[in-house]
Design a protein around this motif. Structure first.
Motif, PDB file in Angstrom:
ATOM      1  N   ALA A 153      35.302  21.291  40.216  1.00 25.48           N
ATOM      2  CA  ALA A 153      36.389  21.807  39.377  1.00 25.48           C
ATOM      3  C   ALA A 153      37.682  21.043  39.630  1.00 25.48           C
ATOM      4  O   ALA A 153      38.436  20.734  38.695  1.00 25.48           O
ATOM      5  CB  ALA A 153      36.587  23.293  39.647  1.00 25.48           C
ATOM      6  N   THR A 190      29.218  31.079  37.251  1.00 25.46           N
ATOM      7  CA  THR A 190      28.239  30.088  37.703  1.00 25.46           C
ATOM      8  C   THR A 190      27.269  30.736  38.677  1.00 25.46           C
ATOM      9  O   THR A 190      27.685  31.367  39.656  1.00 25.46           O
ATOM     10  CB  THR A 190      28.928  28.902  38.396  1.00 25.46           C
ATOM     11  N   GLN A 217      41.262  29.261  38.908  1.00 20.21           N
ATOM     12  CA  GLN A 217      41.626  30.638  38.584  1.00 20.21           C
ATOM     13  C   GLN A 217      40.631  31.326  37.648  1.00 20.21           C
ATOM     14  O   GLN A 217      40.552  32.562  37.633  1.00 20.21           O
ATOM     15  CB  GLN A 217      43.032  30.682  37.977  1.00 20.21           C
ATOM     16  N   ASN A 218      39.865  30.566  36.898  1.00 19.98           N
ATOM     17  CA  ASN A 218      38.911  31.178  35.968  1.00 19.98           C
ATOM     18  C   ASN A 218      37.465  31.042  36.430  1.00 19.98           C
ATOM     19  O   ASN A 218      36.539  31.264  35.649  1.00 19.98           O
ATOM     20  CB  ASN A 218      39.065  30.548  34.581  1.00 19.98           C
ATOM     21  N   ILE A 219      37.267  30.701  37.713  1.00 17.92           N
ATOM     22  CA  ILE A 219      35.915  30.517  38.234  1.00 17.92           C
ATOM     23  C   ILE A 219      35.416  31.806  38.882  1.00 17.92           C
ATOM     24  O   ILE A 219      36.110  32.420  39.684  1.00 17.92           O
ATOM     25  CB  ILE A 219      35.878  29.379  39.266  1.00 17.92           C
ATOM     26  N   THR A 220      34.211  32.186  38.505  1.00 21.50           N
ATOM     27  CA  THR A 220      33.493  33.266  39.192  1.00 21.50           C
ATOM     28  C   THR A 220      32.103  32.763  39.524  1.00 21.50           C
ATOM     29  O   THR A 220      31.444  32.120  38.686  1.00 21.50           O
ATOM     30  CB  THR A 220      33.379  34.520  38.309  1.00 21.50           C
ATOM     31  N   LYS A 228      30.773  33.064  29.962  1.00 20.38           N
ATOM     32  CA  LYS A 228      31.701  31.954  30.172  1.00 20.38           C
ATOM     33  C   LYS A 228      32.422  32.094  31.517  1.00 20.38           C
ATOM     34  O   LYS A 228      32.906  33.172  31.866  1.00 20.38           O
ATOM     35  CB  LYS A 228      32.732  31.918  29.043  1.00 20.38           C
ATOM     36  N   GLY A 229      32.471  30.999  32.244  1.00 21.28           N
ATOM     37  CA  GLY A 229      33.215  30.984  33.496  1.00 21.28           C
ATOM     38  C   GLY A 229      32.464  31.523  34.697  1.00 21.28           C
ATOM     39  O   GLY A 229      33.029  31.599  35.788  1.00 21.28           O
ATOM     40  N   VAL A 265      37.948  32.383  44.757  1.00 22.06           N
ATOM     41  CA  VAL A 265      37.292  32.499  43.461  1.00 22.06           C
ATOM     42  C   VAL A 265      36.537  33.826  43.386  1.00 22.06           C
ATOM     43  O   VAL A 265      36.172  34.413  44.410  1.00 22.06           O
ATOM     44  CB  VAL A 265      36.330  31.318  43.198  1.00 22.06           C
TER      45      VAL A 265
END
Length: 349
Positions: free
Chosen positions: A75, A173, A99-102, A170-171, A124
């Motif tokens: 990222a 993983t 900030q938008n990663i989970t 979305k976002g 995260v």
């Protein structure tokens, strides 16, 4: 479509470099258990003691957290438009790139704790899907690491299906320790993290010059067994017999080897909770099918007896952590053998 090169699961170089900067990381002990060996009629037992790895109580600390670190690195590479250096990674917490990663995963125990710990380091989001059979005490340990715990189904495979479904959003993983067609890269990162432990073992035996004749590797989906097996076959100058040990209630790898392809192994719940997986990792299956020598199935009672033996000799573990010893007791007659076992988790794991 660009071909993705899979990480070498036997190569500890990258995870070792990154772990070197972690204040919790230190080499775990390889303990000779002469008195237990004498009791069992072998020359020597070496036990790799993973009961307090990085304060998380299991070798799994090496895998999931390393995979999360690699996702953070990727990222940052996109955000910075260059290859991030180590200071970029260690200072990444709070970065807008993250900030938008989970991340999410399914867990029968310690894998989820490793993923949650890695996510907490970098700030995260983390969601861990657990079957109803996983104790609530473990769920609370995950929450204490900042993870959101989601109960999903009665067995590990139900939890995995829920995690896979969540990762379509979305976002989000998936950080899985099992692999299948279309899901190979991140699980291979997890397995590459385990190569750190394999390298520690290699370095110790290289210094001693006393290589084991037999190595027992307990397996759930097979990730650590495959990583250590690949490392042994690639690096050891003296090759041992490699024995893969599974619960007789979850013989997914041995059944798959017999079938020649991945199959599901149905059975009741085992007391070897971290090994009670009914479907193997595809990449682990392919490695172990080619490189392991033997597959041994053990009962819950045999695992429990081996756990008591290890406790009597100072290693406090669980039936899962003692499974390798149980498999060798069943498989190996009394003889002039030097055996290596992995005590993969502490008793609170």
């Amino acid at each position: 479509m660009e071909k993705i090169t899979l990480p070498d699961i036997a190569d500890p170089t990258a995870p070792s470099k990154m772990l070197a900067a972690c204040p919790m990381h230190e080499v775990t002990a390889l303990r000779p258990l002469e008195a237990l060996a004498a009791t069992l009629g072998w020359s020597t037992i070496y036990a790799k003691d993973e009961t307090d790895r990085m304060g998380l109580g299991s070798f799994k600390a090496l895998g999931g957290a390393y995979a999360v670190l690699c996702l953070v690195r990727d990222a940052l590479r996109q955000s910075l438009k260059r290859e991030p250096d180590f200071s970029d990674i260690t200072d990444a917490k709070g970065s807008t790139a993250l900030q938008n990663i989970t991340v999410c995963c399914a867990s029968a125990g310690n894998h989820g704790l490793s993923v949650a710990a890695g996510a907490a380091v970098f700030g995260v989001g983390c969601e861990v899907f657990l079957a109803d059979t996983v104790p609530e005490s473990f769920a609370q340990r995950l929450r204490n690491k900042g993870a959101r715990v989601v109960r999903a189904g009665s067995v590990y495979e139900d939890a995995m299906a829920a995690a896979v479904s969540r990762a379509r959003d979305k976002g989000v993983t998936l950080v899985s320790d099992a692999s299948w067609d279309g899901e190979m890269h991140v699980p291979s990162l997890v397995m590459q993290g385990y190569a750190v432990m394999a390298d520690e073992i290699y370095r110790k035996f290289s210094a001693w010059g006393d290589w084991p004749t037999h190595v027992a590797l307990q397996a759930g989906v097979g990730g650590v067994a495959a990583s250590v097996t690949a490392h042994i076959r690639e690096h050891w100058p003296v090759q041992p017999e490699i024995v893969v040990v599974e619960p007789d209630r979850a013989a997914c790898l041995s059944n798959s080897v017999v079938a020649g392809h991945v199959v599901r192994a149905d059975g009741p719940v085992s007391n070897m909770g971290r090994l009670d997986c009914k479907e193997p990792s595809l990449r682990a299956f392919k490695v172990l099918r080619e490189m392991a020598d033997s597959f041994v199935l053990i009962s819950d009672e045999q695992a429990e007896s081996a756990m008591v033996l290890l406790r009597d000799h100072g290693l406090l573990t669980t039936p899962s952590g003692a499974a390798g010893l149980a498999g060798l007791i069943k498989h190996l007659p009394q003889q002039d053998a030097r055996v290596l076992i992995l005590v993969t988790e502490g008793e609170v794991a």
